[in-house]
Every structure is written in structure tokens, then in C-alpha cells.
Design a protein around this motif. Structure first.
Motif, PDB file in Angstrom:
ATOM      1  N   PHE A 173      13.165  51.613 -12.867  1.00  0.00           N
ATOM      2  CA  PHE A 173      12.887  49.676 -12.062  1.00  0.00           C
ATOM      3  C   PHE A 173      11.344  49.621 -12.011  1.00  0.00           C
ATOM      4  O   PHE A 173      10.826  49.367 -11.052  1.00  0.00           O
ATOM      5  CB  PHE A 173      13.003  51.299 -10.898  1.00  0.00           C
ATOM      6  CG  PHE A 173      14.990  50.906 -10.208  1.00  0.00           C
ATOM      7  CD1 PHE A 173      15.229  50.083 -10.460  1.00  0.00           C
ATOM      8  CD2 PHE A 173      15.464  52.477 -10.346  1.00  0.00           C
ATOM      9  CE1 PHE A 173      16.728  49.972  -9.498  1.00  0.00           C
ATOM     10  CE2 PHE A 173      16.757  52.609 -10.239  1.00  0.00           C
ATOM     11  CZ  PHE A 173      17.750  51.106 -10.121  1.00  0.00           C
ATOM     12  N   VAL A 174      11.389  50.158 -13.397  1.00  0.00           N
ATOM     13  CA  VAL A 174       8.687  49.912 -12.838  1.00  0.00           C
ATOM     14  C   VAL A 174       8.965  48.351 -13.404  1.00  0.00           C
ATOM     15  O   VAL A 174       8.214  48.020 -12.100  1.00  0.00           O
ATOM     16  CB  VAL A 174       8.208  50.305 -14.549  1.00  0.00           C
ATOM     17  CG1 VAL A 174       7.158  49.856 -14.709  1.00  0.00           C
ATOM     18  CG2 VAL A 174       8.167  52.140 -13.608  1.00  0.00           C
ATOM     19  N   ALA A 175      10.048  47.367 -13.940  1.00  0.00           N
ATOM     20  CA  ALA A 175       9.484  46.244 -14.309  1.00  0.00           C
ATOM     21  C   ALA A 175      10.325  45.489 -13.098  1.00  0.00           C
ATOM     22  O   ALA A 175       9.907  44.006 -12.543  1.00  0.00           O
ATOM     23  CB  ALA A 175      10.536  46.107 -15.701  1.00  0.00           C
ATOM     24  N   VAL A 176      11.350  45.695 -12.357  1.00  0.00           N
ATOM     25  CA  VAL A 176      12.210  45.527 -11.079  1.00  0.00           C
ATOM     26  C   VAL A 176      11.052  45.351 -10.092  1.00  0.00           C
ATOM     27  O   VAL A 176      11.277  44.451  -9.257  1.00  0.00           O
ATOM     28  CB  VAL A 176      13.681  46.293 -11.275  1.00  0.00           C
ATOM     29  CG1 VAL A 176      14.097  45.519  -9.781  1.00  0.00           C
ATOM     30  CG2 VAL A 176      14.295  46.254 -11.890  1.00  0.00           C
ATOM     31  N   LEU A 177      10.256  46.495 -10.328  1.00  0.00           N
ATOM     32  CA  LEU A 177       9.377  46.040  -8.823  1.00  0.00           C
ATOM     33  C   LEU A 177       8.000  45.901  -9.285  1.00  0.00           C
ATOM     34  O   LEU A 177       7.398  45.618  -8.677  1.00  0.00           O
ATOM     35  CB  LEU A 177       9.413  47.332  -8.557  1.00  0.00           C
ATOM     36  CG  LEU A 177      10.303  48.566  -7.602  1.00  0.00           C
ATOM     37  CD1 LEU A 177      10.451  49.370  -7.515  1.00  0.00           C
ATOM     38  CD2 LEU A 177      11.114  47.220  -6.584  1.00  0.00           C
ATOM     39  N   GLY A 178       7.861  44.942 -10.372  1.00  0.00           N
ATOM     40  CA  GLY A 178       6.887  44.065 -10.665  1.00  0.00           C
ATOM     41  C   GLY A 178       5.833  44.956 -11.267  1.00  0.00           C
ATOM     42  O   GLY A 178       4.495  44.386 -10.962  1.00  0.00           O
ATOM     43  N   LEU A 179       5.747  46.380 -11.457  1.00  0.00           N
ATOM     44  CA  LEU A 179       4.640  47.560 -12.001  1.00  0.00           C
ATOM     45  C   LEU A 179       4.372  47.901 -13.167  1.00  0.00           C
ATOM     46  O   LEU A 179       3.751  48.254 -13.782  1.00  0.00           O
ATOM     47  CB  LEU A 179       5.130  48.477 -11.272  1.00  0.00           C
ATOM     48  CG  LEU A 179       5.191  48.874  -9.874  1.00  0.00           C
ATOM     49  CD1 LEU A 179       5.796  50.098  -9.261  1.00  0.00           C
ATOM     50  CD2 LEU A 179       4.234  48.217  -8.814  1.00  0.00           C
ATOM     51  N   GLU A 180       4.622  46.508 -13.899  1.00  0.00           N
ATOM     52  CA  GLU A 180       4.937  46.500 -15.247  1.00  0.00           C
ATOM     53  C   GLU A 180       3.202  46.518 -15.979  1.00  0.00           C
ATOM     54  O   GLU A 180       2.485  47.526 -16.426  1.00  0.00           O
ATOM     55  CB  GLU A 180       5.166  45.771 -16.061  1.00  0.00           C
ATOM     56  CG  GLU A 180       6.687  45.960 -16.544  1.00  0.00           C
ATOM     57  CD  GLU A 180       7.074  44.258 -16.723  1.00  0.00           C
ATOM     58  OE1 GLU A 180       8.813  44.353 -17.929  1.00  0.00           O
ATOM     59  OE2 GLU A 180       7.037  43.240 -16.260  1.00  0.00           O
TER      60      GLU A 180
END
Length: 358
Positions: A349-356
Motif C-alpha cells: 500500500f506504499v503507492a496507494v497511499l502516495g508514499l513512494e
């Protein structure tokens, strides 16, 4: 009116008496009161309840103010300190009488990418502050604790509401979640230790004429940056789900008394929650970009740990809500489910939550 001890402290600090028609009290576990004094000062006074916690919490807050004042900061702001007494548990800062919180702005749809980026920059500066280890030690925090996910003491059970017991019944059968919490604490203990707020919520971010200020520094310490980053993301996650409680759920044909079927209600909540989170993604991405534009030091695994802490943040919020309920609402059940998913499979869920960028 403030209690006599706070009024006396303000007077002895040289600010005069509170003007009665200006005094405002704020809810919270501590006594929080603000007002304008006869000396013309706008003051906010907090009296922290407890004995040992009083001294430790105010020492941390004062330590932050002293350390931060020595740093060349461009983004991190906090209410100006005026006076304090750790032994009496009183801390006084300038009252920002016309401010509101980031939580209120999020609820109104006014906290977009620009302020989110500034919040990320402020956290990046906090986590980049230089502080000798002897002045700012690494201190462990009690939660999350995987042991409470498997058993309760008799006193904990007796003091739990029916809503809280319903939540315990769900999570204490979940060995995967207990293992995820245990793993998170291990990862936290081996992560780089930096200055952190350690108890961050959006209602502790004040907005004063467009400027963000972070308050409530009683848990300030050296620790894992993922706690703070995850808390911000967790706030958006929680609000994406719980905010649905204010929306209507038209019943489908055949549903008795106009009440949606629980399974359909859960599915509808999750669907709407995904939509709300998608709308918040640009804001979360801006927050992450702002953070990394300031904090350039490598921190392997930070994004994954932050997602896991975001998941725990949802559980923490649901636990607090359930403590005062006779049941566990469908919306809070959904929030607990989202929190579990983030805890157990954070990397997904890193990308899903905008934390890339983190």
C-alpha cells in the motif's frame, strides 16, 4: 474560568489576571484554558494531569522548545512558549486566538496539496534536527503492543465498554495481526533514531493565517520517523472511512425497515472509502514530496513502516471511539479492517497511499 492554580501562575509570571469575558476552555485529557490578560497578553495554559507523567511530559515539551530554538528552521513552527513549571504541570504558550486545526480543514475539504506539502516539510525538518543523544534519548512507547491483541487483564476487561469488548473479540482471534504488530516493533527498534513528535494528529496541527504550527510536544523524543509519517497518513485513512458515517445509505429493495443489510453496508462503506482515499491521494503525495524535499538522509524501509503505523493509527482511533460505545458501528468495523490490512501487508500500500517518495 481557569482554576486558581493556573490563574495564580499566570499572575506570578507577570501577565496579569484573565479578563473573564475572554476565557475559553478546550476539551481534552488535560485542563486547557486560554484568554486575554489584563497585561494585554493572549495566553494558552495547559495543566497536565498526573504526577510522574506531568514532570516527564513537560520536560519533553520544554526540551523540544529549547532544542528547536537553536536550529536553523524554515518550515517547522510551534506556539511561542511564555512560561512553565514542570513540577506543577503547567505550560503556557501564546494563544493563537483565531486559529483552527488541520483536522477542521480536512473536514471542510480545505486541506489540499499545498498545506500538506508544508506539513511534510515541517516533519522533514523535525526529523533532520541535530540533537545530542545525551540530551534527547531514545525512549520506547507502550503502543502498539502485540500482547494486548491476545489477552486482557481482568481489570482491562471489567473497565471495557461493550463496544470495546466487541473489538477485542475480533482482533484477539487474529494471529496474523498480532504477528504484524510484533514485527513492526522489531523494525522500529532497529530503524534510525531521529527527533520525533511521537503523538501526532491533525488536531495538533494549528493553522494560523495560513501558517502551520505543531503543538502538544509532551511525547517528544528520539525514535522512528515512521511513527510521525504514519500518523499523518493514518489520519487521512481514518477520515476517509469514518467520514462516511455522515452519508446516507439508501436501502435496497426488500431490506426491512429501510435498514441496509450489514454485509451490503460494509461493502458500500469500503467502496465509498476507496473513493474518498483516491480523492485524498494528491494531498498525501504532496505531503510525501514535501517531506523528502527536506529530509534527504536515507532511511531504508521508512515508507513500509509508515504504512504499518498508519494501520495501527486506525486501530488506536477505533479503540478510543469504542471505549464510549455500547456497540461497534459498521463504519468503525470497516476502519478496523482497513487498519488490519495496512498492518499485515504494508508494502502493498506504499503507492496507494502516495508514499513512494518517502
Amino acid at each position: 474560568m481557569p482554576d486558581a492554580e493556573i490563574a495564580e501562575f499566570i499572575r506570578r509570571a507577570g501577565y496579569g489576571e484573565f479578563l473573564p469575558d475572554t476565557v475559553v476552555s478546550f476539551p481534552g485529557r488535560n485542563q486547557n484554558v486560554a484568554g486575554t490578560t489584563t497585561g494585554g497578553a493572549d495566553v494558552f495554559a495547559k495543566r497536565i494531569r498526573g504526577t510522574g507523567q506531568v514532570r516527564a511530559g513537560l520536560r519533553r515539551a520544554v526540551r523540544f522548545e529549547r532544542l528547536a530554538a537553536e536550529q536553523p528552521l524554515k518550515h517547522l513552527r510551534w506556539p511561542a512558549p511564555l512560561a512553565g513549571d514542570p513540577h506543577r504541570g503547567i505550560h503556557v504558550t501564546r494563544w493563537l486566538k483565531n486559529c483552527h486545526t488541520a483536522a477542521e480543514e480536512v473536514a471542510d475539504g480545505a486541506f489540499g496539496p499545498e498545506p500538506a506539502r508544508e506539513l511534510g516539510c515541517a516533519l522533514g525538518e523535525l526529523h533532520s534536527m541535530s540533537a545530542p543523544a545525551e540530551l534527547l534519548p531514545r525512549e520506547s512507547l507502550p503502543l502498539p503492543n502485540h500482547r494486548i491483541l491476545s489477552a486482557l487483564s481482568v481489570s482491562q476487561y471489567v473497565e471495557s465498554s461493550a463496544g470495546l469488548i466487541a473489538l477485542w473479540r475480533i482482533i484477539q482471534r487474529d494471529s496474523a495481526m498480532a504477528e504484524a504488530v510484533r514485527r513492526l516493533r522489531e523494525d522500529e527498534s532497529s530503524a534510525a533514531a531521529v527527533p520525533i513528535h511521537a503523538d501526532l494528529r491533525l488536531d495538533q496541527v494549528l493553522v494560523d493565517r495560513g501558517e502551520l504550527l505543531l503543538c502538544d510536544w509532551e511525547e517528544f523524543r528520539r525514535g522512528d520517523a515512521a511513527r510521525d509519517v504514519g500518523a499523518v497518513v493514518g489520519e487521512f485513512l481514518f477520515r476517509s472511512v469514518v467520514g462516511i458515517a455522515d452519508e446516507e445509505f439508501p436501502p435496497a429493495d426488500g431490506e426491512a425497515d429501510g435498514t441496509p443489510d450489514p454485509a451490503r453496508a460494509h461493502e458500500e462503506i469500503m467502496t465509498r472509502g476507496v473513493g474518498r482515499l483516491g480523492a485524498a491521494l494528491p494531498t498525501l503525495t504532496a505531503f510525501a514530496d514535501g517531506y523528502r524535499s527536506v529530509r534527504t538522509a536515507p532511511d531504508p524501509g521508512l515508507a513500509v513502516r509508515a504504512v504499518a503505523f498508519a494501520g495501527w493509527h486506525l486501530f488506536d482511533r477505533v479503540l478510543a471511539a469504542a471505549a464510549f460505545r455500547s456497540d461497534l458501528s459498521p463504519v468503525h468495523r470497516a476502519a478496523a479492517g482497513v487498519g488490519r490490512t495496512a498492518l499485515v501487508t504494508p508494502a502493498a500500500f506504499v503507492a496507494v497511499l502516495g508514499l513512494e517518495a518517502v
